[in-house]
Design a protein around this motif. Structure first.
Motif, PDB file in Angstrom:
ATOM      1  N   ALA A 232       0.970  -1.289  -0.083  1.00  0.00           N
ATOM      2  CA  ALA A 232      -0.036  -0.039   0.162  1.00  0.00           C
ATOM      3  C   ALA A 232       0.816   1.187  -0.002  1.00  0.00           C
ATOM      4  CB  ALA A 232      -1.114   0.020   1.329  1.00  0.00           C
ATOM      5  N   ILE A 233       1.885   1.146   0.733  1.00  0.00           N
ATOM      6  CA  ILE A 233       2.851   2.261   0.931  1.00  0.00           C
ATOM      7  C   ILE A 233       3.540   2.551  -0.718  1.00  0.00           C
ATOM      8  CG2 ILE A 233       4.962   3.407   1.616  1.00  0.00           C
ATOM      9  CD1 ILE A 233       4.304   2.037   4.361  1.00  0.00           C
ATOM     10  N   GLU A 234       3.996   1.493  -1.233  1.00  0.00           N
ATOM     11  CA  GLU A 234       4.597   1.610  -2.600  1.00  0.00           C
ATOM     12  C   GLU A 234       3.738   1.994  -3.554  1.00  0.00           C
ATOM     13  OE1 GLU A 234       8.128  -1.149  -3.893  1.00  0.00           O
ATOM     14  OE2 GLU A 234       6.379  -2.367  -3.406  1.00  0.00           O
ATOM     15  N   ASP A 235       2.444   1.593  -3.529  1.00  0.00           N
ATOM     16  CA  ASP A 235       1.376   2.295  -4.351  1.00  0.00           C
ATOM     17  C   ASP A 235       1.213   3.864  -4.342  1.00  0.00           C
ATOM     18  OD1 ASP A 235       0.785  -0.354  -5.411  1.00  0.00           O
ATOM     19  OD2 ASP A 235      -0.979  -0.555  -4.217  1.00  0.00           O
ATOM     20  N   GLN A 236       1.275   4.147  -2.978  1.00  0.00           N
ATOM     21  CA  GLN A 236       1.108   5.790  -2.832  1.00  0.00           C
ATOM     22  C   GLN A 236       2.513   6.327  -3.122  1.00  0.00           C
ATOM     23  OE1 GLN A 236      -1.611   7.536  -1.756  1.00  0.00           O
ATOM     24  NE2 GLN A 236      -2.971   5.533  -1.706  1.00  0.00           N
ATOM     25  N   MET A 237       3.635   5.902  -3.087  1.00  0.00           N
ATOM     26  CA  MET A 237       4.754   6.720  -3.583  1.00  0.00           C
ATOM     27  C   MET A 237       5.030   7.055  -4.852  1.00  0.00           C
ATOM     28  SD  MET A 237       7.650   4.023  -1.342  1.00  0.00           S
ATOM     29  CE  MET A 237       9.022   5.077  -2.051  1.00  0.00           C
ATOM     30  N   PHE A 238       4.449   5.892  -5.761  1.00  0.00           N
ATOM     31  CA  PHE A 238       4.636   6.563  -7.197  1.00  0.00           C
ATOM     32  C   PHE A 238       3.211   5.846  -7.800  1.00  0.00           C
ATOM     33  CE2 PHE A 238       5.520   6.614 -11.707  1.00  0.00           C
ATOM     34  CZ  PHE A 238       6.046   7.660 -11.734  1.00  0.00           C
ATOM     35  N   THR A 239       2.437   6.963  -8.249  1.00  0.00           N
ATOM     36  CA  THR A 239       1.008   6.526  -8.898  1.00  0.00           C
ATOM     37  C   THR A 239       1.127   6.517 -10.108  1.00  0.00           C
ATOM     38  OG1 THR A 239       0.024   8.634  -8.504  1.00  0.00           O
ATOM     39  CG2 THR A 239      -0.127   7.085  -6.566  1.00  0.00           C
ATOM     40  N   PHE A 240       0.095   6.298 -11.071  1.00  0.00           N
ATOM     41  CA  PHE A 240      -0.406   6.385 -12.476  1.00  0.00           C
ATOM     42  C   PHE A 240      -0.112   7.926 -12.824  1.00  0.00           C
ATOM     43  CE2 PHE A 240      -2.812   6.709 -16.190  1.00  0.00           C
ATOM     44  CZ  PHE A 240      -1.793   5.757 -17.176  1.00  0.00           C
ATOM     45  N   ALA A 241      -0.736   8.888 -11.882  1.00  0.00           N
ATOM     46  CA  ALA A 241      -0.909  10.344 -12.250  1.00  0.00           C
ATOM     47  C   ALA A 241       0.520  10.814 -12.066  1.00  0.00           C
ATOM     48  CB  ALA A 241      -1.762  10.881 -11.061  1.00  0.00           C
ATOM     49  N   ASP A 242       1.445  10.250 -11.388  1.00  0.00           N
ATOM     50  CA  ASP A 242       2.890  10.775 -11.030  1.00  0.00           C
ATOM     51  C   ASP A 242       3.554  10.512 -12.612  1.00  0.00           C
ATOM     52  OD1 ASP A 242       2.479  11.622  -8.567  1.00  0.00           O
ATOM     53  OD2 ASP A 242       2.872   9.682  -7.823  1.00  0.00           O
ATOM     54  N   LEU A 243       3.236   9.673 -13.312  1.00  0.00           N
ATOM     55  CA  LEU A 243       3.964   9.743 -14.615  1.00  0.00           C
ATOM     56  C   LEU A 243       4.316  10.885 -15.440  1.00  0.00           C
ATOM     57  CD1 LEU A 243       2.119   6.670 -16.147  1.00  0.00           C
ATOM     58  CD2 LEU A 243       4.510   6.490 -15.400  1.00  0.00           C
ATOM     59  N   ILE A 244       3.022  11.957 -15.075  1.00  0.00           N
ATOM     60  CA  ILE A 244       3.345  13.305 -15.924  1.00  0.00           C
ATOM     61  C   ILE A 244       4.725  13.808 -15.367  1.00  0.00           C
ATOM     62  CG2 ILE A 244       2.116  14.442 -14.060  1.00  0.00           C
ATOM     63  CD1 ILE A 244       0.816  15.731 -16.842  1.00  0.00           C
ATOM     64  N   THR A 245       5.292  13.449 -14.047  1.00  0.00           N
ATOM     65  CA  THR A 245       6.470  14.072 -13.792  1.00  0.00           C
ATOM     66  C   THR A 245       7.697  13.389 -14.426  1.00  0.00           C
ATOM     67  OG1 THR A 245       6.702  12.553 -12.030  1.00  0.00           O
ATOM     68  CG2 THR A 245       5.292  14.479 -11.623  1.00  0.00           C
ATOM     69  N   ILE A 246       7.785  12.210 -15.110  1.00  0.00           N
ATOM     70  CA  ILE A 246       8.709  11.769 -15.603  1.00  0.00           C
ATOM     71  C   ILE A 246       9.222  12.571 -16.914  1.00  0.00           C
ATOM     72  CG2 ILE A 246       9.520   9.560 -16.772  1.00  0.00           C
ATOM     73  CD1 ILE A 246       7.847   8.058 -15.029  1.00  0.00           C
ATOM     74  N   ASP A 247      10.358  12.629 -17.166  1.00  0.00           N
ATOM     75  CA  ASP A 247      11.170  13.213 -18.220  1.00  0.00           C
ATOM     76  C   ASP A 247      10.424  12.513 -19.592  1.00  0.00           C
ATOM     77  OD1 ASP A 247      13.609  12.480 -20.513  1.00  0.00           O
ATOM     78  OD2 ASP A 247      13.686  14.613 -19.590  1.00  0.00           O
ATOM     79  N   ALA A 248      10.322  13.160 -20.482  1.00  0.00           N
ATOM     80  CA  ALA A 248       9.549  12.744 -21.790  1.00  0.00           C
ATOM     81  C   ALA A 248      10.300  11.689 -22.351  1.00  0.00           C
ATOM     82  CB  ALA A 248       9.586  13.785 -22.921  1.00  0.00           C
ATOM     83  N   LYS A 249      11.510  11.546 -22.402  1.00  0.00           N
ATOM     84  CA  LYS A 249      12.430  10.524 -22.944  1.00  0.00           C
ATOM     85  C   LYS A 249      12.112   9.184 -22.095  1.00  0.00           C
ATOM     86  CE  LYS A 249      17.181   9.169 -23.903  1.00  0.00           C
ATOM     87  NZ  LYS A 249      18.598   9.471 -24.145  1.00  0.00           N
ATOM     88  N   ASP A 250      12.196   9.480 -20.822  1.00  0.00           N
ATOM     89  CA  ASP A 250      11.749   8.120 -19.991  1.00  0.00           C
ATOM     90  C   ASP A 250      10.531   7.432 -20.113  1.00  0.00           C
ATOM     91  OD1 ASP A 250      14.688   8.303 -19.195  1.00  0.00           O
ATOM     92  OD2 ASP A 250      14.114   9.073 -17.179  1.00  0.00           O
ATOM     93  N   LEU A 251       9.662   8.616 -20.041  1.00  0.00           N
ATOM     94  CA  LEU A 251       8.103   8.057 -20.232  1.00  0.00           C
ATOM     95  C   LEU A 251       8.015   7.436 -21.677  1.00  0.00           C
ATOM     96  CD1 LEU A 251       5.453   8.341 -19.181  1.00  0.00           C
ATOM     97  CD2 LEU A 251       5.099  10.578 -20.369  1.00  0.00           C
ATOM     98  N   GLY A 252       8.543   7.911 -22.869  1.00  0.00           N
ATOM     99  CA  GLY A 252       8.551   7.151 -23.930  1.00  0.00           C
ATOM    100  C   GLY A 252       9.278   5.557 -23.676  1.00  0.00           C
ATOM    101  N   THR A 253      10.290   5.413 -22.724  1.00  0.00           N
ATOM    102  CA  THR A 253      10.846   4.253 -22.506  1.00  0.00           C
ATOM    103  C   THR A 253       9.796   3.208 -22.006  1.00  0.00           C
ATOM    104  OG1 THR A 253      13.103   5.012 -22.467  1.00  0.00           O
ATOM    105  CG2 THR A 253      12.600   2.964 -21.348  1.00  0.00           C
ATOM    106  N   VAL A 254       8.973   3.778 -20.905  1.00  0.00           N
ATOM    107  CA  VAL A 254       7.873   2.840 -20.245  1.00  0.00           C
ATOM    108  C   VAL A 254       7.129   2.535 -21.310  1.00  0.00           C
ATOM    109  CG1 VAL A 254       6.165   3.187 -18.461  1.00  0.00           C
ATOM    110  CG2 VAL A 254       8.467   4.428 -18.058  1.00  0.00           C
ATOM    111  N   MET A 255       6.468   3.559 -22.102  1.00  0.00           N
ATOM    112  CA  MET A 255       5.421   3.335 -23.020  1.00  0.00           C
ATOM    113  C   MET A 255       5.870   2.199 -24.075  1.00  0.00           C
ATOM    114  SD  MET A 255       2.988   4.851 -21.946  1.00  0.00           S
ATOM    115  CE  MET A 255       3.477   5.021 -20.166  1.00  0.00           C
ATOM    116  N   ARG A 256       6.909   2.145 -24.534  1.00  0.00           N
ATOM    117  CA  ARG A 256       7.258   1.130 -25.601  1.00  0.00           C
ATOM    118  C   ARG A 256       7.529  -0.250 -24.865  1.00  0.00           C
ATOM    119  NH1 ARG A 256      10.539   5.760 -27.116  1.00  0.00           N
ATOM    120  NH2 ARG A 256      12.404   4.754 -26.028  1.00  0.00           N
ATOM    121  N   SER A 257       7.616  -0.318 -23.664  1.00  0.00           N
ATOM    122  CA  SER A 257       7.694  -1.561 -23.048  1.00  0.00           C
ATOM    123  C   SER A 257       6.437  -2.268 -22.247  1.00  0.00           C
ATOM    124  CB  SER A 257       8.585  -1.560 -21.598  1.00  0.00           C
ATOM    125  OG  SER A 257       8.153  -0.439 -20.598  1.00  0.00           O
TER     126      SER A 257
END
Length: 335
Positions: A232-257
């Motif tokens: 439960a704590i891990e779920d709160q540490m980084f949520t789906f909404a927090d993806l917006i804070t990721i660098d665009a290049k890193d976010l692209g890496t996530v999406m491709r995977s």
């Protein structure tokens, strides 16, 4: 006539304070948070020699804003209680108020907010971990994280577990902290600190402040005691909404995977800004294909959307753990 400089809100507030008597200004400052007092103190020095025209401009702004204020909040608690009692009856109204009303403030703990982390650490280092957890529950996230980092590693893990499972703070617990403050001759403030108690969300906010290695170690220790709580704590540490804070290049890496079977339901319930950022990290063809699939899908159960979003976050965490991307505040730039 030369144009007057544009004064910011902080400068305007500092000028207004300087126009009050010392007693009146002190009354206002006593109601502010420590960081607000510090900021205003600094700004007051910078505006001490302000001219009459600037002062008049600030007064005009103050009067204009005051004119648009309402009294809707005055005694609103009494009004809400009366309405609920009339609608639900006294017994059911009391239950509803206990669930929804802001927590009552507790007096005499204001001093904690004004103490430095090392002072708080000195106060709790020889105390039982439950007492340390209680004290941390009354601190701001950054102060709690700073105190936690000063504790020995084995104590950190115990305190974090107790903080996460603390629940509502009792009157006896408040008395214990007040006795500690008295013993350390901490200054007693005239303000209040709201009772909070610990929960996974509070602990997650602290974990995000103490560095990736420390937080990973504590989560691992927590999982041995209570796997669901650690999750439960891990779920709160980084949520789906927090993806917006990721660098665009890193976010692209996530999406491709991540497979579209997961992305479609995940984005179905996403905020428009986050969806736009995710799509912008893809090729135009991939983004269009994904948008078409989302449009073709009908209404989805919220449970399916949430599970899909958790799957995307799990993949982001996996990539972060392997060092391929950086997420949130999970750096180790702490000493």
């Amino acid at each position: 006539m030369p144009e007057l400089p544009v004064l910011g809100d902080e400068q305007a507030a500092a000028i207004l304070l300087l126009l009050f008597s010392e007693e009146e200004a002190a009354g206002i400052l006593s109601r502010l948070e420590p960081d607000e007092v510090q900021q205003l103190s600094s700004v007051m020095y910078s505006v001490a020699d302000i001219g009459a025209d600037e002062i008049n401009s600030v007064l005009d702004r103050f009067v204009d804003r005051a004119r648009h204020r309402t009294t809707i909040g005055y005694r609103s608690d009494v009004q809400i209680q009366s309405m609920l009692t009339a609608a639900l009856g006294e017994q059911r109204a009391e239950v509803m108020i206990s669930r929804t009303a802001p927590k009552k403030p507790v007096a005499n703990l204001e001093a904690l907010k004004w103490m430095a982390p090392d002072e708080i650490f000195a106060m709790v280092e020889e105390e039982h971990p439950q007492i340390a957890a209680l004290v941390l529950s009354f601190l701001s996230t950054d102060n709690a994280a700073a105190v936690l980092r000063l504790l020995p590693a084995e104590a950190q893990e115990d305190v974090v577990y107790r903080l996460a499972t603390l629940g509502q703070v009792s009157g006896d617990a408040i008395d214990t902290i007040e006795q500690l403050l008295s013993a350390y001759h901490a200054p007693q403030g005239s303000g209040t600190v709201a009772t909070q108690g610990g929960n996974p969300s509070d602990v997650a906010a602290i974990m995000n402040q103490i560095g990736k290695k420390n937080s990973a170690r504590m989560i691992k220790a927590l999982a041995k005691r209570d796997k669901s709580l650690a999750g439960a704590i891990e779920d709160q540490m980084f949520t789906f909404a927090d993806l917006i804070t990721i660098d665009a290049k890193d976010l692209g890496t996530v999406m491709r995977s991540v497979d579209n079977e997961l992305l479609v339901p995940a984005l179905k319930g996403a905020d428009e800004k986050l969806r736009a950022k995710i799509l912008s990290c893809m090729s135009s063809r991939a983004a269009q294909t994904l948008e078409d699939e989302i449009a073709e899908r009908g209404p989805m159960p919220m449970a399916e959307v949430i599970e899909a979003q958790k799957g995307v976050v799990a993949q982001a965490r996996k990539l972060a753990d392997s060092g391929e991307i950086v997420i949130g505040a999970q750096s180790d730039d702490y000493v």
